[in-house]
Design a protein around this motif. Structure first.
Motif, short mmCIF file in Angstrom:
data_model
loop_
_atom_site.label_atom_id
_atom_site.label_comp_id
_atom_site.label_asym_id
_atom_site.label_seq_id
_atom_site.Cartn_x
_atom_site.Cartn_y
_atom_site.Cartn_z
N LEU A 3 0.88 -1.18 0.00
CA LEU A 3 0.00 0.00 0.00
C LEU A 3 0.91 1.22 0.00
CD1 LEU A 3 -2.44 -1.24 2.80
CD2 LEU A 3 -2.73 -1.45 0.32
N CYS A 4 1.02 1.88 -1.14
CA CYS A 4 1.97 2.98 -1.29
C CYS A 4 1.45 4.23 -0.58
CB CYS A 4 2.21 3.25 -2.76
SG CYS A 4 2.79 1.77 -3.64
N THR A 5 2.30 4.85 0.25
CA THR A 5 1.86 5.96 1.09
C THR A 5 2.57 7.27 0.83
OG1 THR A 5 3.39 5.30 2.84
CG2 THR A 5 1.14 4.41 2.95
N ALA A 6 3.79 7.25 0.27
CA ALA A 6 4.53 8.50 0.09
C ALA A 6 5.62 8.34 -0.95
CB ALA A 6 5.13 8.97 1.41
N GLY A 7 5.91 9.41 -1.66
CA GLY A 7 7.03 9.42 -2.60
C GLY A 7 6.72 8.74 -3.92
N ARG A 8 7.78 8.37 -4.62
CA ARG A 8 7.68 7.70 -5.92
C ARG A 8 8.60 6.50 -5.92
NH1 ARG A 8 9.90 8.00 -11.36
NH2 ARG A 8 11.57 9.37 -10.64
N GLY A 9 8.08 5.37 -6.39
CA GLY A 9 8.89 4.16 -6.38
C GLY A 9 8.58 3.26 -7.55
N TRP A 10 9.07 2.03 -7.45
CA TRP A 10 8.94 1.04 -8.52
C TRP A 10 8.62 -0.33 -7.94
CZ3 TRP A 10 8.92 2.70 -13.37
CH2 TRP A 10 9.56 3.91 -13.66
N PRO A 25 7.56 -5.64 -17.31
CA PRO A 25 8.11 -4.28 -17.19
C PRO A 25 7.88 -3.73 -15.78
CG PRO A 25 6.15 -4.29 -18.60
CD PRO A 25 6.43 -5.72 -18.24
N ALA A 26 8.76 -2.83 -15.36
CA ALA A 26 8.62 -2.19 -14.06
C ALA A 26 7.40 -1.27 -14.07
CB ALA A 26 9.87 -1.39 -13.73
N ARG A 27 6.75 -1.17 -12.93
CA ARG A 27 5.56 -0.32 -12.75
C ARG A 27 5.91 0.82 -11.79
NH1 ARG A 27 0.29 -2.43 -9.42
NH2 ARG A 27 -0.56 -0.36 -9.01
N GLU A 28 5.69 2.05 -12.23
CA GLU A 28 5.93 3.21 -11.37
C GLU A 28 4.83 3.30 -10.32
OE1 GLU A 28 6.66 8.02 -11.78
OE2 GLU A 28 6.96 6.73 -13.53
N LEU A 29 5.23 3.61 -9.08
CA LEU A 29 4.29 3.64 -7.96
C LEU A 29 4.22 5.03 -7.35
CD1 LEU A 29 5.34 0.32 -6.19
CD2 LEU A 29 3.43 0.68 -7.79
N HIS A 30 3.01 5.39 -6.91
CA HIS A 30 2.73 6.68 -6.27
C HIS A 30 1.81 6.46 -5.08
CE1 HIS A 30 4.46 8.82 -9.71
NE2 HIS A 30 3.90 7.87 -10.44
N PRO A 31 1.69 7.43 -4.16
CA PRO A 31 0.78 7.28 -3.03
C PRO A 31 -0.63 6.91 -3.50
CG PRO A 31 2.15 9.21 -2.71
CD PRO A 31 2.41 8.71 -4.11
N GLY A 32 -1.21 5.94 -2.83
CA GLY A 32 -2.53 5.46 -3.19
C GLY A 32 -2.52 4.21 -4.06
N ASP A 33 -1.37 3.90 -4.68
CA ASP A 33 -1.28 2.69 -5.49
C ASP A 33 -1.25 1.45 -4.59
OD1 ASP A 33 -1.24 4.09 -7.86
OD2 ASP A 33 0.93 4.01 -8.10
N VAL A 34 -1.83 0.38 -5.09
CA VAL A 34 -1.85 -0.90 -4.40
C VAL A 34 -1.26 -1.95 -5.33
CG1 VAL A 34 -3.34 -2.68 -3.38
CG2 VAL A 34 -3.90 -0.25 -3.08
N VAL A 35 -0.36 -2.77 -4.79
CA VAL A 35 0.24 -3.85 -5.56
C VAL A 35 -0.06 -5.15 -4.82
CG1 VAL A 35 2.37 -4.82 -6.51
CG2 VAL A 35 2.12 -2.33 -6.31
N VAL A 36 -0.72 -6.07 -5.51
CA VAL A 36 -1.01 -7.39 -4.94
C VAL A 36 -0.02 -8.37 -5.58
CG1 VAL A 36 -2.72 -9.22 -4.68
CG2 VAL A 36 -3.44 -6.81 -4.60
N ALA A 65 7.73 5.30 0.35
CA ALA A 65 7.26 4.51 1.49
C ALA A 65 6.04 3.71 1.11
CB ALA A 65 6.94 5.43 2.68
N HIS A 66 5.97 2.50 1.66
CA HIS A 66 4.78 1.67 1.49
C HIS A 66 4.56 0.84 2.74
CE1 HIS A 66 7.14 -1.97 0.97
NE2 HIS A 66 7.68 -1.55 -0.15
N LEU A 67 3.33 0.45 2.94
CA LEU A 67 3.01 -0.54 3.96
C LEU A 67 3.14 -1.89 3.29
CD1 LEU A 67 -0.15 0.98 5.68
CD2 LEU A 67 2.28 1.30 6.25
N ALA A 68 3.92 -2.78 3.89
CA ALA A 68 4.08 -4.14 3.39
C ALA A 68 3.20 -5.04 4.25
CB ALA A 68 5.54 -4.57 3.47
N VAL A 69 2.18 -5.62 3.63
CA VAL A 69 1.23 -6.48 4.32
C VAL A 69 1.54 -7.92 3.94
CG1 VAL A 69 -1.21 -7.02 4.64
CG2 VAL A 69 -0.51 -4.65 4.16
N GLU A 70 1.84 -8.74 4.94
CA GLU A 70 2.10 -10.16 4.69
C GLU A 70 0.76 -10.89 4.67
OE1 GLU A 70 5.12 -12.08 7.04
OE2 GLU A 70 6.12 -10.16 7.36
N VAL A 71 0.42 -11.45 3.53
CA VAL A 71 -0.85 -12.17 3.41
C VAL A 71 -0.71 -13.50 4.17
CG1 VAL A 71 -2.48 -13.24 1.81
CG2 VAL A 71 -1.33 -11.09 1.18
#
Length: 136
Positions: free
Chosen positions: A65-72, A79-90, A108-114
């Motif tokens: 759960l992306c919360t701040a900044g810009r990432g990948w 291909p790599a996916r650009e990430l922004h606050p509010g993006d969710v990666v499952v 920054a992101h929250l890493a949730v262990e399923v």
């Protein structure tokens, strides 16, 4: 710190316990370790983790759960996916992948262990400088 002004969760301490699996400096603040483990992971600009796989017999995987900044985020062979606050990666179990900050931004992101059975994490090789430097 710039990221702290935009993130709602404190960045925590330097992620020394897992430093060998990162290129650059990361920080970890475990928000919960019971039930569903959730960690706030913060990456300095240019920091990324190694390729890795979340294994599980059943269930498992990871949610970002992306919360701040810009990432990948990148899954092996995709291909790599650009990430922004509010993006969710499952991220399903058994998928080799990596995630981290852009060269010019904290992330920054929250890493949730399923939850799952017989879960484990396999750390693999670092993302090469050539692969990372080719990102926009």
């Amino acid at each position: 710190m710039e990221i702290q002004e935009r993130s709602i969760f404190p960045i925590g301490q330097k992620n020394d316990a897992f430093a060998r699996y990162f290129v650059g400096q990361s920080y970890l603040n475990m928000l919960t370790t019971t039930g569903v483990p959730i960690g706030n992971v913060t990456f300095e600009p240019g920091c990324r983790n190694n390729w890795h796989i979340h294994h599980a017999k059943t269930g498992g995987g990871q949610i970002l759960l992306c919360t701040a900044g810009r990432g990948w985020y990148q899954a092996w062979g995709e291909p790599a996916r650009e990430l922004h606050p509010g993006d969710v990666v499952v991220i399903p179990p058994q998928v080799k992948h990596w995630h981290g900050a852009a060269r010019d931004s904290w992330f920054a992101h929250l890493a949730v262990e399923v939850p799952g059975t017989e879960t484990s994490n396999e750390w693999c090789e670092p993302v090469s400088a050539e692969e990372y430097d080719a990102l926009p």
